[in-house]
Motif scaffolding. Structure first.
Motif, PDB file in Angstrom:
ATOM      1  N   ARG A 137      -5.234  -8.024 -17.997  1.00 57.40           N
ATOM      2  CA  ARG A 137      -5.157  -8.001 -16.596  1.00 57.40           C
ATOM      3  C   ARG A 137      -5.332  -6.584 -16.149  1.00 57.40           C
ATOM      4  O   ARG A 137      -5.289  -5.631 -16.558  1.00 57.40           O
ATOM      5  N   TYR A 138      -5.734  -6.831 -14.830  1.00 57.34           N
ATOM      6  CA  TYR A 138      -5.997  -5.491 -13.969  1.00 57.34           C
ATOM      7  C   TYR A 138      -5.236  -5.819 -12.420  1.00 57.34           C
ATOM      8  O   TYR A 138      -5.196  -6.906 -12.284  1.00 57.34           O
ATOM      9  N   GLU A 139      -4.972  -4.726 -12.072  1.00 57.89           N
ATOM     10  CA  GLU A 139      -4.183  -4.920 -10.612  1.00 57.89           C
ATOM     11  C   GLU A 139      -4.739  -3.607  -9.941  1.00 57.89           C
ATOM     12  O   GLU A 139      -5.075  -2.533 -10.308  1.00 57.89           O
ATOM     13  N   THR A 140      -4.849  -3.903  -8.352  1.00 55.94           N
ATOM     14  CA  THR A 140      -4.949  -2.955  -7.482  1.00 55.94           C
ATOM     15  C   THR A 140      -4.269  -3.197  -6.114  1.00 55.94           C
ATOM     16  O   THR A 140      -3.814  -4.368  -6.020  1.00 55.94           O
ATOM     17  N   SER A 141      -4.565  -2.185  -5.251  1.00 56.21           N
ATOM     18  CA  SER A 141      -4.012  -2.519  -4.156  1.00 56.21           C
ATOM     19  C   SER A 141      -4.917  -3.252  -3.220  1.00 56.21           C
ATOM     20  O   SER A 141      -6.157  -3.052  -3.356  1.00 56.21           O
ATOM     21  N   TRP A 142      -4.701  -4.027  -2.567  1.00 51.52           N
ATOM     22  CA  TRP A 142      -5.356  -4.785  -1.516  1.00 51.52           C
ATOM     23  C   TRP A 142      -6.150  -4.060  -0.597  1.00 51.52           C
ATOM     24  O   TRP A 142      -7.143  -4.560  -0.393  1.00 51.52           O
ATOM     25  N   MET A 143      -5.686  -2.928   0.030  1.00 58.82           N
ATOM     26  CA  MET A 143      -6.538  -2.120   0.851  1.00 58.82           C
ATOM     27  C   MET A 143      -7.256  -1.305   0.153  1.00 58.82           C
ATOM     28  O   MET A 143      -8.380  -0.804   0.809  1.00 58.82           O
ATOM     29  N   ASN A 144      -7.667  -1.214  -1.137  1.00 55.60           N
ATOM     30  CA  ASN A 144      -8.437  -0.493  -1.839  1.00 55.60           C
ATOM     31  C   ASN A 144      -9.536  -1.381  -2.257  1.00 55.60           C
ATOM     32  O   ASN A 144      -9.835  -1.922  -3.280  1.00 55.60           O
TER      33      ASN A 144
END
Length: 206
Positions: A136-143
């Motif tokens: 799994r990977y996660e990041t900010s929507w704004m990035n």
């Protein structure tokens, strides 16, 4: 089959980068890497300031001892320069599943192929040694830059967790979740190898 935790430290080597188990000896290199582009000023990263790097190493190693993380230092093979760090975290031994994240690299290394090769090394180890069913990977929507980079890896977007957590600035973050499944890994691996083919140094003549 459940994943054995805590995960065992290991060195993963590619053509461009070597991922070494995080150690106190990496402190000067990580401080220098963070100063290359003043990485701690990027709102989308969690990079420690040089003066806070020793405490950050201690924190990650403590999490590793508790089985919550396996931390690596990224080193450029060409000249042994420390580039930054990355981790396995959010380890679910029963699925089994791991997340890859808390990744950062010095500014001068961006676009050189070391980051996608790091992800190739990590996912190969996760799927082919750990035997996980999901990475799994996660990041900010704004990035948007990070979202595009994750999508170029071949990961699929699972969804968006609205108001999931607070950023360092105090603002609420929408978290975009991506994943690669074990059944997808062969094609994702082929895609990464193809993408990196022109980055691999040519073999010396016989």
């Amino acid at each position: 089959m459940p994943l054995a935790t805590p995960l065992s430290p290991v060195t993963l080597s590619g053509h461009l980068v070597r991922l070494e188990p995080l150690a106190h000896a990496h402190l000067p290199g990580l401080q220098e890497a963070a100063a290359d582009g003043r990485m701690w000023e990027r709102w989308y990263t969690s990079v420690a300031r040089p003066e806070d790097m020793a405490a950050d190493i201690e924190r990650r190693l403590a999490m590793q001892e508790r089985g919550e993380m396996l931390a690596f230092t990224a080193v450029r093979r060409e000249d042994d320069a420390v580039l930054g760090g990355t981790t396995f975290y959010d380890i679910d031994a029963d699925v089994p599943r791991v997340s890859i994240g808390y990744t950062w690299n010095r500014e001068s290394a961006h676009g050189t192929g070391t980051n996608p090769e790091s992800k190739l090394l990590l996912m190969t180890h996760a799927f082919e040694t750990f035997g996980v069913q999901c990475v799994r990977y996660e990041t900010s929507w704004m990035n948007a830059q990070s979202r595009a980079a994750i999508e170029r890896l071949g990961a699929r977007r699972d969804g968006v967790l609205r108001a999931d957590r607070r950023e360092r600035t105090g603002s609420l973050r929408d978290t975009v979740v991506y994943s690669v499944l074990a059944s997808e890994w062969p094609s994702v691996k082929d895609g990464l190898l193809h993408r990196l083919r022109n980055r691999v140094p040519a073999a010396p003549p016989e």
